[in-house]
Design a protein around this motif. Structure first.
Motif, short mmCIF file in Angstrom:
data_model
loop_
_atom_site.label_atom_id
_atom_site.label_comp_id
_atom_site.label_asym_id
_atom_site.label_seq_id
_atom_site.Cartn_x
_atom_site.Cartn_y
_atom_site.Cartn_z
N ALA A 105 104.16 18.08 119.99
CA ALA A 105 103.02 18.30 118.95
C ALA A 105 101.91 18.76 119.71
CB ALA A 105 102.90 16.75 118.50
N LEU A 106 101.85 18.23 121.11
CA LEU A 106 100.78 18.58 121.70
C LEU A 106 100.66 20.08 122.35
CD1 LEU A 106 100.31 15.65 124.45
CD2 LEU A 106 98.52 16.24 122.68
N LYS A 140 90.87 17.45 121.20
CA LYS A 140 91.59 15.99 121.66
C LYS A 140 91.12 15.20 122.54
CE LYS A 140 96.14 13.84 121.70
NZ LYS A 140 96.17 13.17 120.60
N THR A 165 105.27 8.86 125.55
CA THR A 165 104.71 8.54 124.35
C THR A 165 103.53 9.41 124.08
OG1 THR A 165 103.34 6.96 125.53
CG2 THR A 165 105.43 5.96 124.82
N GLY A 166 103.04 9.91 125.16
CA GLY A 166 102.14 10.87 124.73
C GLY A 166 100.54 10.05 124.91
N GLU A 167 100.68 9.04 125.15
CA GLU A 167 99.46 8.05 125.20
C GLU A 167 98.67 8.49 126.48
OE1 GLU A 167 100.38 3.68 124.50
OE2 GLU A 167 101.79 4.18 123.26
N THR A 168 97.20 8.34 126.22
CA THR A 168 96.42 8.89 127.35
C THR A 168 96.56 7.72 128.53
OG1 THR A 168 95.08 10.01 125.70
CG2 THR A 168 94.02 9.44 128.01
N MET A 182 108.29 14.97 118.24
CA MET A 182 108.27 14.53 119.63
C MET A 182 106.86 14.66 120.13
SD MET A 182 109.22 16.25 123.17
CE MET A 182 109.16 14.76 124.29
N ALA A 183 106.35 13.85 120.82
CA ALA A 183 104.74 13.62 121.02
C ALA A 183 104.47 14.88 121.86
CB ALA A 183 104.30 12.48 121.98
N LEU A 184 105.24 15.45 122.82
CA LEU A 184 104.73 16.65 123.85
C LEU A 184 104.70 18.07 123.05
CD1 LEU A 184 106.21 15.48 127.11
CD2 LEU A 184 103.90 15.20 126.42
N LYS A 216 111.07 12.25 129.58
CA LYS A 216 110.89 11.27 128.14
C LYS A 216 111.03 9.78 129.12
CE LYS A 216 112.79 14.31 125.11
NZ LYS A 216 113.23 15.32 125.86
#
Length: 145
Positions: free
Chosen positions: A5-6, A105, A121-124, A1-3, A26
């Motif tokens: 990972a962050l 990052k 999605t974790g996209e900026t 999951m994106a978050l 989500k």
């Protein structure tokens, strides 16, 4: 999951209780702010109350908005004192490796910096969240840059 990972598996509330990162929103329209700040930074102490006001308004209006504080404080005590006045989550202070990864990052070169990402999605969305919040307040949600 994106978050995860962050931020890693857990985030911290201001009362020191933990929240699983996997429990964050989500939904496709959810916005997550990554707030790079520190107690020793005068511009940060000026912006934090403004950000808290917008955060509280958006939450009261039922908007899918969350913030994660990433501390540049010099020690855990300063972090704890500063975070205690914030209504949002924080990256645990001890997780300095993740703090550095996030700073790298997103190209953080100064504080306060507020990076806005899509919570699903974790996209900026924008690396200029501070300016967007200062200019548009809660009315600017979901801050498309």
């Amino acid at each position: 999951m994106a978050l995860e990972a962050l931020f890693g598996p857990v985030l911290e509330k201001s009362d020191k209780s933990e929240v699983k990162t996997s429990e964050l929103s989500k939904s496709g329209d959810g916005v997550l702010g990554i707030y790079f700040s520190a107690h020793w930074c005068p511009p940060c102490r000026g912006f934090t109350p403004q950000l808290a006001e917008v955060y509280n308004k958006l939450k009261a209006d039922g908007k899918d908005f969350e913030i994660v504080f990433v501390s540049s404080d010099r020690d855990p005590a300063a972090f704890a004192e500063y975070h205690s006045g914030m209504p949002w989550l924080a990256l645990p202070y001890a997780n300095r490796d993740k703090k550095q990864e996030l700073s790298d990052k997103y190209g953080v070169r100064g504080i306060p910096t507020l990076v806005l990402i899509n919570a699903a999605t974790g996209e900026t969305i924008s690396k200029e969240g501070r300016q967007l919040i200062s200019k548009d307040g809660a009315a600017g949600f979901p801050y498309k840059g």
